[in-house]
Design an enzyme around this catalytic site. Structure first.
Site, mmCIF file in Angstrom:
data_model
loop_
_atom_site.group_PDB
_atom_site.id
_atom_site.type_symbol
_atom_site.label_atom_id
_atom_site.label_comp_id
_atom_site.label_asym_id
_atom_site.label_seq_id
_atom_site.Cartn_x
_atom_site.Cartn_y
_atom_site.Cartn_z
ATOM 1 N N PRO A 161 0.838 -1.205 0.000
ATOM 2 C CG PRO A 161 -0.028 -1.069 2.168
ATOM 3 C CD PRO A 161 0.746 -1.971 1.248
ATOM 4 C CB ALA A 191 -0.695 7.400 1.310
ATOM 5 C CB CYS A 204 1.473 5.228 8.953
ATOM 6 S SG CYS A 204 1.720 6.891 8.302
ATOM 7 C CG ASN A 217 7.513 -3.648 2.849
ATOM 8 O OD1 ASN A 217 7.343 -2.742 3.658
ATOM 9 N ND2 ASN A 217 7.653 -3.423 1.554
HETATM 10 C C1 FMN Z 1 4.766 7.199 -1.136
HETATM 11 C C2 FMN Z 1 4.589 6.121 -0.080
HETATM 12 C C3 FMN Z 1 3.371 5.972 0.516
HETATM 13 C C4 FMN Z 1 3.188 4.967 1.478
HETATM 14 N N1 FMN Z 1 1.946 4.771 2.015
HETATM 15 C C5 FMN Z 1 1.726 3.692 2.818
HETATM 16 C C6 FMN Z 1 0.413 3.352 3.251
HETATM 17 O O1 FMN Z 1 -0.580 4.008 2.917
HETATM 18 N N2 FMN Z 1 0.283 2.256 4.042
HETATM 19 C C7 FMN Z 1 1.351 1.488 4.440
HETATM 20 O O2 FMN Z 1 1.183 0.491 5.150
HETATM 21 N N3 FMN Z 1 2.593 1.799 4.045
HETATM 22 C C8 FMN Z 1 2.804 2.851 3.233
HETATM 23 N N4 FMN Z 1 4.062 3.105 2.768
HETATM 24 C C9 FMN Z 1 5.176 2.210 3.169
HETATM 25 C C10 FMN Z 1 5.363 1.082 2.151
HETATM 26 O O3 FMN Z 1 4.208 0.286 2.023
HETATM 27 C C11 FMN Z 1 6.555 0.189 2.522
HETATM 28 O O4 FMN Z 1 6.324 -0.399 3.766
HETATM 29 C C12 FMN Z 1 7.865 0.965 2.580
HETATM 30 O O5 FMN Z 1 7.969 1.886 1.509
HETATM 31 C C13 FMN Z 1 9.061 -0.003 2.528
HETATM 32 O O6 FMN Z 1 9.007 -0.784 1.356
HETATM 33 P P1 FMN Z 1 9.918 -0.459 0.067
HETATM 34 O O7 FMN Z 1 11.331 -0.500 0.518
HETATM 35 O O8 FMN Z 1 9.553 -1.544 -0.916
HETATM 36 O O9 FMN Z 1 9.555 0.915 -0.399
HETATM 37 C C14 FMN Z 1 4.271 4.123 1.846
HETATM 38 C C15 FMN Z 1 5.517 4.312 1.230
HETATM 39 C C16 FMN Z 1 5.685 5.296 0.272
HETATM 40 C C17 FMN Z 1 7.033 5.432 -0.395
#
Ligand code: FMN
Length: 341
Positions: free
Chosen positions: A17, A19, A102, A203
């Site tokens: 997810p 946002a 978050c 993740n």
């Molecule tokens: C732009 C953005 C928005 C995010 N919004 C959410 C969200 O709404 N809910 C959530 O659980 N994590 C949110 N995250 C966190 C990601 O889901 C993820 O846990 C985090 O980016 C680490 O994973 P990655 O290294 O693959 O980016 C967001 C991350 C980014 C970059």
């Protein structure tokens, strides 16, 4: 094939997810590249119980997006479980996911998001009441490691989450204080996997197909979940599937990038009003138009557009440029260095 409660999932490679990113349009695009599971952006439990039109619009999804999880955030068990029951009844998502991750102060200062990890008594109550409220729909949790390096609670929290009837847990193993700094603590994913029997979704820091493979190998997780690695790169899901199948990775040409930009823009234009469609187009194009010769010039040009007509004209120009520069391909990155074994 994996299971989350009674839900069968063909491919253990998930879109995280995000946002402002994982709206209907982006989820559909990722679905086209073989993602196994998608989630809505996080939605406010308060907004749902207040029947906020804007909030309810955020959970709109179409049958071709399934399996899909609706992700909720909130600060008290009563509101979160009531909002989950409303979602279950109105939309029948495949999963109700609880956001305990978050780190944004606007969210945590009210006790929501990763602030839940500072109060495991409340967290237990939230999971238990939500599970009781949604009937057959599996409840899952997405969380961080803990609040700060002195309070890493992921293993204990995962055990509570399992004991209260949640059916899977996703871990982004950074603390709230870390935000996105440093590196994700992958061994903590392995520790959670050891500690619970429900599926564990890993993740954090998967930026290439090889990173995904490394996370499976290093942590023993049941599924991987990708956020930033999919920004402007939705084909990462195809590449992960190819790598897992032992196939060659399909190279991505700049014509592929141009086609994706056009598809994304058309889908946004069909789904949103012009202003919003253009703003989102610029945001996503900022990610697509990276990593190849000439990308900066195109990025700036699209950033300067102000109407759907201008975007469409520039897309035609970009198409012509791509036809004349077919030799330009995006590099096929291997494993990034952060988690090299
Ligand atoms: C732009 C953005 C928005 C995010 N919004 C959410 C969200 O709404 N809910 C959530 O659980 N994590 C949110 N995250 C966190 C990601 O889901 C993820 O846990 C985090 O980016 C680490 O994973 P990655 O290294 O693959 O980016 C967001 C991350 C980014 C970059």
């Amino acid at each position: 094939m994996m299971h989350i409660g009674n839900l069968h999932i063909d491919n253990p490679v998930f879109l995280a997810p995000m946002a402002g990113v994982t709206d209907h349009t982006f989820r559909v695009l990722c679905r086209g590249y073989g993602v196994g599971m998608v989630y809505t952006e996080f939605v406010s439990a308060n907004g749902i119980v207040r029947e906020s039109v804007k909030t309810l619009d955020m959970v709109r999804f179409t049958p071709d997006e399934r399996p899909i999880g609706i992700q909720l955030f909130g600060e008290d068990a009563e509101t979160i479980s009531r909002s989950a029951a409303i979602m279950a009844e109105r939309f029948q998502p495949d999963v109700i996911d609880l956001n305990f991750g978050c780190p944004v102060p606007k969210v945590t200062k009210k006790g929501a998001g990763s602030a839940m990890l500072r109060d495991l008594v409340l967290m237990r109550q939230v999971v238990a009441q939500t599970v009781a409220a949604v009937g057959q729909i599996p409840v899952t949790v997405k969380m961080r490691a803990g609040w700060d390096s002195n309070s890493i609670v992921a293993v204990e929290a995962a055990q509570i989450i399992e004991a209260e009837g949640a059916q899977a847990v996703a871990l982004h193993p950074r603390t709230t204080k870390q935000s996105f700094g440093g590196k994700a603590d992958w061994p903590l994913i392995a520790a959670v996997k050891e500690a619970v029997s429900i599926p564990v979704i890993g993740n954090g820091d998967i930026l290439t197909a090889h990173d995904a493979q490394a996370m499976f190998e290093q942590t023993g997780c049941d599924a991987v979940m990708i956020a930033r690695g999919a920004l402007g790169r939705p084909w990462i899901f195809r590449q992960i599937n190819e790598l897992r199948a032992g196939a060659e990775l399909t190279p991505v040409t700049i014509s592929d990038v141009a086609a994706m930009c056009r598809t994304h823009f058309n889908l946004l234009a069909a789904d949103k009003n012009e202003r919003l469609a253009i703003n989102l187009t610029k945001k996503h194009f900022g990610h697509y138009l990276k990593g190849f010769d000439g990308a900066v010039t195109w990025r700036k040009a699209f950033h300067a557009t102000d109407s759907a007509g201008e975007v469409a004209r520039l897309l035609d120009e970009f198409d012509r440029y791509c036809r004349e520069h077919q030799e330009i391909t995006l590099p096929l990155p291997g494993q990034t260095e952060l988690h090299a074994a």
